[in-house]
Design a protein around this motif. Structure first.
Motif, PDB file in Angstrom:
ATOM      1  N   MET A   1      -5.415  22.240  34.608  1.00 48.52           N
ATOM      2  CA  MET A   1      -6.797  21.819  34.915  1.00 48.52           C
ATOM      3  C   MET A   1      -7.213  22.516  36.328  1.00 48.52           C
ATOM      4  O   MET A   1      -6.579  22.341  37.127  1.00 48.52           O
ATOM      5  CB  MET A   1      -6.663  20.541  35.185  1.00 48.52           C
ATOM      6  CG  MET A   1      -7.934  19.786  35.381  1.00 48.52           C
ATOM      7  SD  MET A   1      -8.235  17.974  35.224  1.00 48.52           S
ATOM      8  CE  MET A   1      -8.448  17.826  33.560  1.00 48.52           C
ATOM      9  N   VAL A   2      -8.463  22.986  36.328  1.00 51.52           N
ATOM     10  CA  VAL A   2      -9.097  23.519  37.545  1.00 51.52           C
ATOM     11  C   VAL A   2      -9.310  22.132  38.381  1.00 51.52           C
ATOM     12  O   VAL A   2     -10.085  21.007  37.653  1.00 51.52           O
ATOM     13  CB  VAL A   2     -10.123  24.354  37.194  1.00 51.52           C
ATOM     14  CG1 VAL A   2     -10.923  24.733  38.205  1.00 51.52           C
ATOM     15  CG2 VAL A   2      -9.744  25.530  36.168  1.00 51.52           C
ATOM     16  N   ASN A   3      -9.114  22.168  39.633  1.00 52.48           N
ATOM     17  CA  ASN A   3      -9.482  21.110  40.466  1.00 52.48           C
ATOM     18  C   ASN A   3     -10.100  21.636  41.343  1.00 52.48           C
ATOM     19  O   ASN A   3     -10.810  20.671  42.402  1.00 52.48           O
ATOM     20  CB  ASN A   3      -8.369  20.370  41.164  1.00 52.48           C
ATOM     21  CG  ASN A   3      -7.494  21.604  42.065  1.00 52.48           C
ATOM     22  OD1 ASN A   3      -7.924  22.510  42.252  1.00 52.48           O
ATOM     23  ND2 ASN A   3      -6.221  21.219  42.043  1.00 52.48           N
ATOM     24  N   ASN A   4     -10.868  22.763  41.453  1.00 49.90           N
ATOM     25  CA  ASN A   4     -11.875  23.130  42.589  1.00 49.90           C
ATOM     26  C   ASN A   4     -13.401  23.410  41.874  1.00 49.90           C
ATOM     27  O   ASN A   4     -13.327  24.468  40.979  1.00 49.90           O
ATOM     28  CB  ASN A   4     -11.459  24.506  43.157  1.00 49.90           C
ATOM     29  CG  ASN A   4     -12.435  24.978  44.137  1.00 49.90           C
ATOM     30  OD1 ASN A   4     -13.581  24.550  44.344  1.00 49.90           O
ATOM     31  ND2 ASN A   4     -12.013  25.894  45.129  1.00 49.90           N
ATOM     32  N   SER A   5     -14.283  22.696  42.111  1.00 49.85           N
ATOM     33  CA  SER A   5     -15.734  22.662  41.184  1.00 49.85           C
ATOM     34  C   SER A   5     -16.653  23.441  42.006  1.00 49.85           C
ATOM     35  O   SER A   5     -17.869  23.230  41.751  1.00 49.85           O
ATOM     36  CB  SER A   5     -15.934  21.369  40.770  1.00 49.85           C
ATOM     37  OG  SER A   5     -16.211  20.503  41.745  1.00 49.85           O
ATOM     38  N   SER A   6     -16.280  24.239  43.126  1.00 46.76           N
ATOM     39  CA  SER A   6     -17.299  24.815  43.732  1.00 46.76           C
ATOM     40  C   SER A   6     -17.714  26.064  43.130  1.00 46.76           C
ATOM     41  O   SER A   6     -17.174  26.868  42.303  1.00 46.76           O
ATOM     42  CB  SER A   6     -16.815  25.475  45.228  1.00 46.76           C
ATOM     43  OG  SER A   6     -15.501  26.403  45.011  1.00 46.76           O
ATOM     44  N   ASN A   7     -19.193  26.244  43.296  1.00 45.57           N
ATOM     45  CA  ASN A   7     -19.874  27.273  42.683  1.00 45.57           C
ATOM     46  C   ASN A   7     -20.093  28.502  43.561  1.00 45.57           C
ATOM     47  O   ASN A   7     -20.841  28.183  44.624  1.00 45.57           O
ATOM     48  CB  ASN A   7     -21.236  26.926  41.892  1.00 45.57           C
ATOM     49  CG  ASN A   7     -22.054  28.062  41.503  1.00 45.57           C
ATOM     50  OD1 ASN A   7     -21.586  29.285  41.188  1.00 45.57           O
ATOM     51  ND2 ASN A   7     -23.229  27.714  41.230  1.00 45.57           N
ATOM     52  N   ILE A   8     -19.499  29.681  43.466  1.00 42.05           N
ATOM     53  CA  ILE A   8     -19.880  30.588  44.676  1.00 42.05           C
ATOM     54  C   ILE A   8     -20.757  31.749  44.180  1.00 42.05           C
ATOM     55  O   ILE A   8     -20.813  32.847  44.680  1.00 42.05           O
ATOM     56  CB  ILE A   8     -18.413  31.315  44.882  1.00 42.05           C
ATOM     57  CG1 ILE A   8     -17.733  31.975  43.691  1.00 42.05           C
ATOM     58  CG2 ILE A   8     -17.531  30.162  45.413  1.00 42.05           C
ATOM     59  CD1 ILE A   8     -16.719  33.118  44.263  1.00 42.05           C
ATOM     60  N   SER A   9     -21.327  31.413  42.935  1.00 40.81           N
ATOM     61  CA  SER A   9     -22.366  32.420  42.557  1.00 40.81           C
ATOM     62  C   SER A   9     -23.822  31.906  42.956  1.00 40.81           C
ATOM     63  O   SER A   9     -24.100  30.695  43.459  1.00 40.81           O
ATOM     64  CB  SER A   9     -22.529  32.358  41.105  1.00 40.81           C
ATOM     65  OG  SER A   9     -22.628  31.191  40.493  1.00 40.81           O
ATOM     66  N   ALA A  92      -6.669  27.586  39.790  1.00 41.14           N
ATOM     67  CA  ALA A  92      -7.534  26.264  40.434  1.00 41.14           C
ATOM     68  C   ALA A  92      -8.415  26.810  41.595  1.00 41.14           C
ATOM     69  O   ALA A  92      -8.781  26.283  42.476  1.00 41.14           O
ATOM     70  CB  ALA A  92      -6.607  25.365  41.254  1.00 41.14           C
ATOM     71  N   GLY A  93      -9.130  28.047  41.222  1.00 40.10           N
ATOM     72  CA  GLY A  93     -10.009  28.491  41.958  1.00 40.10           C
ATOM     73  C   GLY A  93     -11.467  28.159  41.919  1.00 40.10           C
ATOM     74  O   GLY A  93     -11.608  27.393  41.142  1.00 40.10           O
ATOM     75  N   PRO A  94     -12.333  28.550  42.712  1.00 38.65           N
ATOM     76  CA  PRO A  94     -13.758  28.531  42.623  1.00 38.65           C
ATOM     77  C   PRO A  94     -14.364  28.982  41.255  1.00 38.65           C
ATOM     78  O   PRO A  94     -13.832  29.793  40.671  1.00 38.65           O
ATOM     79  CB  PRO A  94     -14.550  29.111  43.539  1.00 38.65           C
ATOM     80  CG  PRO A  94     -13.460  29.999  44.059  1.00 38.65           C
ATOM     81  CD  PRO A  94     -11.912  29.765  43.585  1.00 38.65           C
ATOM     82  N   TRP A  95     -15.622  28.458  41.011  1.00 34.53           N
ATOM     83  CA  TRP A  95     -16.400  29.008  39.729  1.00 34.53           C
ATOM     84  C   TRP A  95     -17.554  29.974  39.959  1.00 34.53           C
ATOM     85  O   TRP A  95     -17.890  29.842  40.986  1.00 34.53           O
ATOM     86  CB  TRP A  95     -16.955  27.517  38.902  1.00 34.53           C
ATOM     87  CG  TRP A  95     -15.938  26.866  38.525  1.00 34.53           C
ATOM     88  CD1 TRP A  95     -15.305  25.774  38.931  1.00 34.53           C
ATOM     89  CD2 TRP A  95     -15.390  26.737  36.967  1.00 34.53           C
ATOM     90  NE1 TRP A  95     -14.374  25.182  38.120  1.00 34.53           N
ATOM     91  CE2 TRP A  95     -14.468  25.577  37.120  1.00 34.53           C
ATOM     92  CE3 TRP A  95     -15.769  27.531  36.062  1.00 34.53           C
ATOM     93  CZ2 TRP A  95     -14.059  25.405  35.885  1.00 34.53           C
ATOM     94  CZ3 TRP A  95     -14.890  27.287  34.767  1.00 34.53           C
ATOM     95  CH2 TRP A  95     -14.038  26.106  34.483  1.00 34.53           C
ATOM     96  N   ALA A  96     -17.721  30.728  39.330  1.00 31.53           N
ATOM     97  CA  ALA A  96     -19.042  31.652  39.044  1.00 31.53           C
ATOM     98  C   ALA A  96     -19.661  31.669  37.916  1.00 31.53           C
ATOM     99  O   ALA A  96     -19.061  31.768  36.847  1.00 31.53           O
ATOM    100  CB  ALA A  96     -18.522  33.141  39.535  1.00 31.53           C
TER     101      ALA A  96
END
Length: 140
Positions: A1-9, A92-96
């Protein structure tokens, strides 16, 4: 499961909070073609392979950053837009928020000793600052 919900786009939407199967955002491009072309003109340092898989695919295709920039340009001007979707740096990285394109090009294939129609798939996002392209997928 991805635990980082930050958007870097640069896309303003809220990133997913889980690794949901359906990550489609839109059926129309998120990013303006003119802005993408501006970023591509600014040089190699502004186009960044963002995922480990993308880096491996670029190496397997023997592409340098100039080749990648040309491929993106060809995809957005001559290719077919597929969809826009959330992508992440696993595990578990950030999202784009990315736009995906399909492109067919005629290329010389040494082993076949002829030109062949090659299908490419490219997926990218404009970074939050609006000054870089994050390349998520680049493969045949």
């Amino acid at each position: 499961m991805v635990n980082n919900s930050s958007n870097i786009s640069a896309y303003e939407g809220k990133a997913p909070t889980s690794n949901d199967k359906n990550r489609i955002i839109s059926e129309v491009p998120l990013y303006n073609t003119a802005r993408i072309l501006e970023i591509l003109k600014e040089g190699d340092e502004n186009t960044i392979p963002w995922t480990r898989r993308c880096i491996q695919d670029i190496e397997c295709l023997s592409l340098d950053k100039s080749d990648v920039r040309t491929l993106i340009k060809d995809a957005i001007t001559n290719g077919t837009y597929k969809n826009s979707q959330w992508c992440t740096q696993k595990p578990a990285g950030p999202w784009a928020a990315c736009d995906a394109y399909q492109l067919f090009r005629s290329e010389w294939v040494q082993y076949a000793k002829k030109n062949m129609r090659i299908e490419y798939y490219v997926k990218f996002a404009i970074g939050k600052t609006g000054k870089i392209l994050l390349l998520v997928s680049c493969h045949t």
